[in-house]
Write a protein that holds these residues in place. Sequence first.
Motif, short mmCIF file in Angstrom:
data_model
loop_
_atom_site.label_atom_id
_atom_site.label_comp_id
_atom_site.label_asym_id
_atom_site.label_seq_id
_atom_site.Cartn_x
_atom_site.Cartn_y
_atom_site.Cartn_z
N ILE A 273 0.84 -1.19 0.00
CA ILE A 273 0.00 0.00 0.00
C ILE A 273 0.88 1.25 0.00
N ASP A 274 0.80 2.02 -1.07
CA ASP A 274 1.55 3.26 -1.19
C ASP A 274 0.60 4.43 -1.13
N SER A 275 0.48 5.04 0.04
CA SER A 275 -0.41 6.19 0.18
C SER A 275 0.29 7.50 -0.17
N ALA A 276 1.63 7.50 -0.15
CA ALA A 276 2.37 8.74 -0.37
C ALA A 276 2.28 9.23 -1.81
N PHE A 277 2.39 8.30 -2.77
CA PHE A 277 2.46 8.70 -4.17
C PHE A 277 1.42 8.01 -5.05
N CYS A 278 0.33 7.55 -4.46
CA CYS A 278 -0.71 6.93 -5.28
C CYS A 278 -1.36 7.99 -6.19
N SER A 279 -2.03 7.53 -7.24
CA SER A 279 -2.58 8.45 -8.24
C SER A 279 -3.67 9.34 -7.65
N HIS A 280 -3.88 10.47 -8.30
CA HIS A 280 -4.92 11.40 -7.85
C HIS A 280 -6.30 10.74 -7.88
N GLU A 281 -6.55 9.92 -8.91
CA GLU A 281 -7.85 9.26 -9.03
C GLU A 281 -8.09 8.29 -7.87
N ARG A 282 -7.07 7.50 -7.55
CA ARG A 282 -7.22 6.54 -6.46
C ARG A 282 -7.32 7.24 -5.11
N ARG A 283 -6.55 8.30 -4.97
CA ARG A 283 -6.60 9.10 -3.75
C ARG A 283 -8.01 9.70 -3.55
N SER A 284 -8.57 10.23 -4.63
CA SER A 284 -9.90 10.84 -4.54
C SER A 284 -10.96 9.80 -4.20
N ARG A 285 -10.85 8.62 -4.80
CA ARG A 285 -11.82 7.56 -4.51
C ARG A 285 -11.75 7.17 -3.03
N ALA A 286 -10.54 7.05 -2.52
CA ALA A 286 -10.37 6.67 -1.11
C ALA A 286 -10.95 7.73 -0.18
N TRP A 287 -10.68 9.00 -0.47
CA TRP A 287 -11.22 10.06 0.39
C TRP A 287 -12.74 10.09 0.35
N ASP A 288 -13.33 9.90 -0.81
CA ASP A 288 -14.79 9.87 -0.90
C ASP A 288 -15.37 8.76 -0.03
N MET A 289 -14.73 7.60 -0.03
CA MET A 289 -15.20 6.49 0.79
C MET A 289 -15.05 6.78 2.27
N ILE A 290 -13.92 7.37 2.65
CA ILE A 290 -13.71 7.71 4.06
C ILE A 290 -14.78 8.68 4.54
N PHE A 291 -15.03 9.72 3.74
CA PHE A 291 -16.03 10.71 4.13
C PHE A 291 -17.41 10.07 4.32
N ASP A 292 -17.72 9.05 3.54
CA ASP A 292 -19.00 8.36 3.67
C ASP A 292 -19.05 7.47 4.92
#
Length: 333
Positions: A273-292
């Motif tokens: 799991i690379d959270s430091a340099f993952c793509s913007h698209e994957r980062r955005s998807r993860a944040w949307d899920m966390i917020f939910d």
Amino acid sequence: MQMQKKINSWLITQVDKGTQTDYLELDSGEFLSNEIIIEVKNSALNYKDALAITGMAPIIRKFPLIPGIDFSGVVIQSNNKKFGEGDRVFATGLGLGELQHGGLSSHASTDADILIKLPNKYTHSYIMGLGTAGLTAMLAVLALHENSIKPDAGKVLVTGSSGAVGGIATKLLLKLGYEVVAMTSRPEYNRDYLKSFGNIEVLDTDDFLGNPRMLSKERWASAIDVVGGKVLENIITETNRSGVISVCGQVLGLNIVTNLAPFILRGVRLIGIDSAFCSHERRSRAWDMIFDLLDVKDVNYLSEIIDIKDVYERSKLIVNGKNRRRIITNNSN
């Protein structure tokens, strides 16, 4: 807005073969040179930050450097049309606190491409209660889901569950309906805290520090590991057929000794799991899920706020495994 001449920051400098960390008043012109300047409201203290601040690992790639891989604050100057004065923003990873000056400071300066606008309904302390730890945890959970590990697959083991990444991962899995087993190095101290998350079993890390067999009895549909070392070696041999292990930490070290049997006889998969340099698209998807999934009450329960001046002392606790919860720093003067 007129930028003040001085900022208050933690600064790591190289001294002989080691490092020195100090809380100092710094010249803003020297340390705030990128296209956007942010007044930092909150940052966070991650395990990686604690390693850098205490000099326990070579995290910093250039010196001198302001540490802190996360921050959230308000834009006070911008030379990029994407963000304007007054915008509320946050950033995690992407070289902050390693390759460029980070967020453990009263102010930060960076380019627009690493900033994310903070939704109006969330506070700076809420997003820093998640930060890199929350993003890492969500990406680890996503890796299980994307590899067909559904909530009815069986038990999911989470190591380091009383810490930031492990604690958030445990909470996310429970919200999604998974059966979670939490591992902690101090069960006598952390059991009640972890039990308050929900109906979970709590195991002692010490029981996973022996030499593993080539294959052990299948116990785990999947796992999220922040520990590494002997613990990960044992988990690999105990993971079910077609099981998935999300690997996102190395508290016990970067090296493991294992064998091929779990991989070629059971189809066990290790996913980094690379959270430091993952793509913007994957980062955005993860944040949307966390917020939910995680509301303010969840994040408040999983975190603690300290003054930025207390960062060094708290870092020593973190690297020695004596810290519970996610640590948010109050950076306001």
